[in-house]
Write a protein that holds these residues in place. Structure first.
Motif, PDB file in Angstrom:
ATOM      1  N   SER A 159      22.760 100.764  28.868  1.00  0.00           N
ATOM      2  CA  SER A 159      22.218  99.812  27.900  1.00  0.00           C
ATOM      3  C   SER A 159      23.278  99.194  26.997  1.00  0.00           C
ATOM      4  O   SER A 159      22.946  98.365  26.155  1.00  0.00           O
ATOM      5  CB  SER A 159      21.171 100.504  27.027  1.00  0.00           C
ATOM      6  N   VAL A 160      24.553  99.577  27.151  1.00  0.00           N
ATOM      7  CA  VAL A 160      25.568  99.169  26.178  1.00  0.00           C
ATOM      8  C   VAL A 160      25.715  97.641  26.078  1.00  0.00           C
ATOM      9  O   VAL A 160      25.918  97.098  24.990  1.00  0.00           O
ATOM     10  CB  VAL A 160      26.931  99.814  26.502  1.00  0.00           C
ATOM     11  N   GLY A 161      25.616  96.944  27.190  1.00  0.00           N
ATOM     12  CA  GLY A 161      25.723  95.491  27.156  1.00  0.00           C
ATOM     13  C   GLY A 161      24.588  94.860  26.374  1.00  0.00           C
ATOM     14  O   GLY A 161      24.794  93.926  25.589  1.00  0.00           O
ATOM     15  N   SER A 162      23.385  95.381  26.548  1.00  0.00           N
ATOM     16  CA  SER A 162      22.237  94.860  25.814  1.00  0.00           C
ATOM     17  C   SER A 162      22.330  95.202  24.333  1.00  0.00           C
ATOM     18  O   SER A 162      21.910  94.407  23.479  1.00  0.00           O
ATOM     19  CB  SER A 162      20.942  95.432  26.401  1.00  0.00           C
ATOM     20  N   VAL A 163      22.881  96.370  24.009  1.00  0.00           N
ATOM     21  CA  VAL A 163      23.077  96.735  22.602  1.00  0.00           C
ATOM     22  C   VAL A 163      24.083  95.787  21.955  1.00  0.00           C
ATOM     23  O   VAL A 163      23.918  95.379  20.798  1.00  0.00           O
ATOM     24  CB  VAL A 163      23.539  98.193  22.478  1.00  0.00           C
TER      25      VAL A 163
ATOM     26  N   ARG B 136      35.127  86.852  18.055  1.00  0.00           N
ATOM     27  CA  ARG B 136      36.088  86.184  18.937  1.00  0.00           C
ATOM     28  C   ARG B 136      35.545  84.863  19.459  1.00  0.00           C
ATOM     29  O   ARG B 136      36.266  83.874  19.550  1.00  0.00           O
ATOM     30  CB  ARG B 136      36.432  87.089  20.123  1.00  0.00           C
ATOM     31  N   LEU B 137      34.261  84.855  19.822  1.00  0.00           N
ATOM     32  CA  LEU B 137      33.667  83.652  20.407  1.00  0.00           C
ATOM     33  C   LEU B 137      33.271  82.625  19.346  1.00  0.00           C
ATOM     34  O   LEU B 137      32.957  81.488  19.693  1.00  0.00           O
ATOM     35  CB  LEU B 137      32.428  84.029  21.230  1.00  0.00           C
ATOM     36  N   THR B 138      33.256  83.050  18.079  1.00  0.00           N
ATOM     37  CA  THR B 138      32.804  82.224  16.950  1.00  0.00           C
ATOM     38  C   THR B 138      31.364  81.753  17.141  1.00  0.00           C
ATOM     39  O   THR B 138      30.971  80.723  16.608  1.00  0.00           O
ATOM     40  CB  THR B 138      33.726  81.005  16.724  1.00  0.00           C
ATOM     41  N   ALA B 139      30.598  82.514  17.897  1.00  0.00           N
ATOM     42  CA  ALA B 139      29.194  82.170  18.130  1.00  0.00           C
ATOM     43  C   ALA B 139      28.442  83.409  18.593  1.00  0.00           C
ATOM     44  O   ALA B 139      29.018  84.311  19.201  1.00  0.00           O
ATOM     45  CB  ALA B 139      29.062  81.060  19.161  1.00  0.00           C
ATOM     46  N   SER B 140      27.161  83.432  18.285  1.00  0.00           N
ATOM     47  CA  SER B 140      26.288  84.503  18.753  1.00  0.00           C
ATOM     48  C   SER B 140      25.504  83.989  19.947  1.00  0.00           C
ATOM     49  O   SER B 140      24.674  83.089  19.818  1.00  0.00           O
ATOM     50  CB  SER B 140      25.331  84.940  17.637  1.00  0.00           C
ATOM     51  N   ASP B 141      25.783  84.567  21.111  1.00  0.00           N
ATOM     52  CA  ASP B 141      25.135  84.135  22.349  1.00  0.00           C
ATOM     53  C   ASP B 141      24.576  85.362  23.074  1.00  0.00           C
ATOM     54  O   ASP B 141      25.229  85.934  23.956  1.00  0.00           O
ATOM     55  CB  ASP B 141      26.123  83.391  23.244  1.00  0.00           C
ATOM     56  N   PRO B 142      23.385  85.820  22.696  1.00  0.00           N
ATOM     57  CA  PRO B 142      22.823  87.045  23.278  1.00  0.00           C
ATOM     58  C   PRO B 142      22.629  86.992  24.790  1.00  0.00           C
ATOM     59  O   PRO B 142      22.539  88.038  25.441  1.00  0.00           O
ATOM     60  CB  PRO B 142      21.476  87.185  22.560  1.00  0.00           C
ATOM     61  N   SER B 143      22.553  85.800  25.358  1.00  0.00           N
ATOM     62  CA  SER B 143      22.373  85.706  26.805  1.00  0.00           C
ATOM     63  C   SER B 143      23.666  86.002  27.561  1.00  0.00           C
ATOM     64  O   SER B 143      23.632  86.302  28.764  1.00  0.00           O
ATOM     65  CB  SER B 143      21.869  84.308  27.184  1.00  0.00           C
ATOM     66  N   ALA B 144      24.809  85.937  26.876  1.00  0.00           N
ATOM     67  CA  ALA B 144      26.098  86.128  27.544  1.00  0.00           C
ATOM     68  C   ALA B 144      26.886  87.325  27.015  1.00  0.00           C
ATOM     69  O   ALA B 144      27.554  88.018  27.782  1.00  0.00           O
ATOM     70  CB  ALA B 144      26.953  84.864  27.400  1.00  0.00           C
ATOM     71  N   ILE B 145      26.816  87.575  25.723  1.00  0.00           N
ATOM     72  CA  ILE B 145      27.600  88.665  25.135  1.00  0.00           C
ATOM     73  C   ILE B 145      27.149  90.005  25.710  1.00  0.00           C
ATOM     74  O   ILE B 145      25.969  90.328  25.735  1.00  0.00           O
ATOM     75  CB  ILE B 145      27.471  88.658  23.601  1.00  0.00           C
ATOM     76  N   GLY B 146      28.112  90.774  26.177  1.00  0.00           N
ATOM     77  CA  GLY B 146      27.821  92.097  26.729  1.00  0.00           C
ATOM     78  C   GLY B 146      27.359  92.087  28.171  1.00  0.00           C
ATOM     79  O   GLY B 146      27.067  93.147  28.736  1.00  0.00           O
TER      80      GLY B 146
END
Length: 320
Positions: free
Chosen positions: A76-80, A236-246
């Motif tokens: 689950s680490v990527g989803s966390v 690092r990405l300067t954005a919150s993108d839950p569909s891609a981060i992790g």
């Protein structure tokens, strides 16, 4: 008869050496190759780039190493990471400390859920954490309304770009966490209990060790470290993108842990080996890309290394 006995010992010794030190030897060979054949490899800019790219994977892998040390796994680490990234922009208006604090609390709660399912309910770790792998990503998208959100908080942006003594802050964070993880596993009572539980859970329970508590704390630590990685990745990405981060970070973390010498059978945690494993995977990818080879080639090479690492661990388990 004598030669028949000594030959397997030499083979076993070689395999044991490769299992324990092969990752360091592979890094040395790869560094030597790059120094000789890769343009601009030995530059501060390239070193910083590689370390920054590997930092989030390494942070996640530290928690994964401890979980695997208990004979478990945390898918689950990527989803966390995505959940932590989604929570950040919701509370940055109150300041960076409340936002980061709530993101870390979310990671701890995710770990607590996983730990409860594994230690109390008795669900297999791969099944328990698979549920959050699927549901956690959806929850993160709900928090973010399914949208990418730009980060404009100067303090958080500095976290992703600032340097101290010429080294990026995210690298310092990863190094500090690795050092703390090494100290925790090697020199604390909890670390010894973690290894004992992974080696033989039933015997640990009979010996009076707090097996459930150790498992729950381990999964909470994994969740918190994944949340930290999500915060770092967002900065690092300067954005919150839950569909891609992790995305697929659980596989990268498991790869680093396995290649670093921590056996999937539990009972051993190699923090320094995990650091080396993460660095090796990053160097392989970077080397192939710099020599104009496709990313698919890097994936094939990494897969081959994983197979070899698992085979060496299997030899150890069979001997034991």
């Amino acid at each position: 008869m004598d030669s028949t006995v000594t030959a397997p010992r030499r083979t076993t010794g070689t395999r044991a050496w490769l299992r324990d030190n092969g990752v360091y030897a592979a890094i040395a060979v790869l560094v030597a190759y790059n120094l000789a054949f890769t343009t601009n490899f030995a530059t501060v800019a390239n070193l910083n780039t590689q370390l920054v790219q590997v930092a989030p994977v390494l942070i996640v892998a530290l928690g994964m190493a401890m979980v695997i040390g208990t004979e478990g796994v945390d898918l689950s680490v990527g989803s966390v990471m995505a959940i932590a990234a989604a929570i950040l922009p919701l509370y940055l208006g109150y300041g960076i400390l409340p936002a980061v604090g709530l993101a870390l609390v979310a990671g701890a709660l995710c770990g607590l859920l996983n730990g409860t399912l594994v230690a109390v309910v008795g669900i297999q770790p791969i099944v328990a954490t698979l549920a959050l792998l699927v549901g956690g990503r959806g929850l993160a998208l709900v928090f973010a309304d399914g949208q990418l959100k730009d980060i404009r908080n100067a303090e958080l942006l500095d976290l992703g770009s600032a340097k101290v003594l010429g080294i990026p802050v995210v690298v310092w964070i990863a190094a500090l966490l690795a050092a703390l993880g090494w100290l925790l596993v090697r020199y604390t009572t909890f670390g010894r209990q973690l290894v004992a539980v992974g080696g033989n859970r039933s015997a640990s329970a009979l010996a009076g060790l707090p097996v459930r508590r150790v498992l729950m704390i381990t999964y909470v630590l994994s969740g918190v470290l994944a949340a930290i990685a999500g915060i770092v990745a967002t900065a690092r990405l300067t954005a919150s993108d839950p569909s891609a981060i992790g995305n697929l970070y659980e596989l990268s973390a498991i790869t680093a842990v396995v290649v670093g010498g921590t056996p999937l059978s539990g009972g051993r945690v190699r923090i320094l080996g995990t650091v080396a494993g993460a660095l090796l995977m990053q160097m392989i990818t970077a080397t192939l890309i710099k020599h104009n080879l496709p990313d698919s080639t890097a994936q094939i090479v990494q897969a081959a290394i994983i197979v070899v690492a698992v085979y060496l661990q299997r030899t150890r388990a069979g001997g034991r």
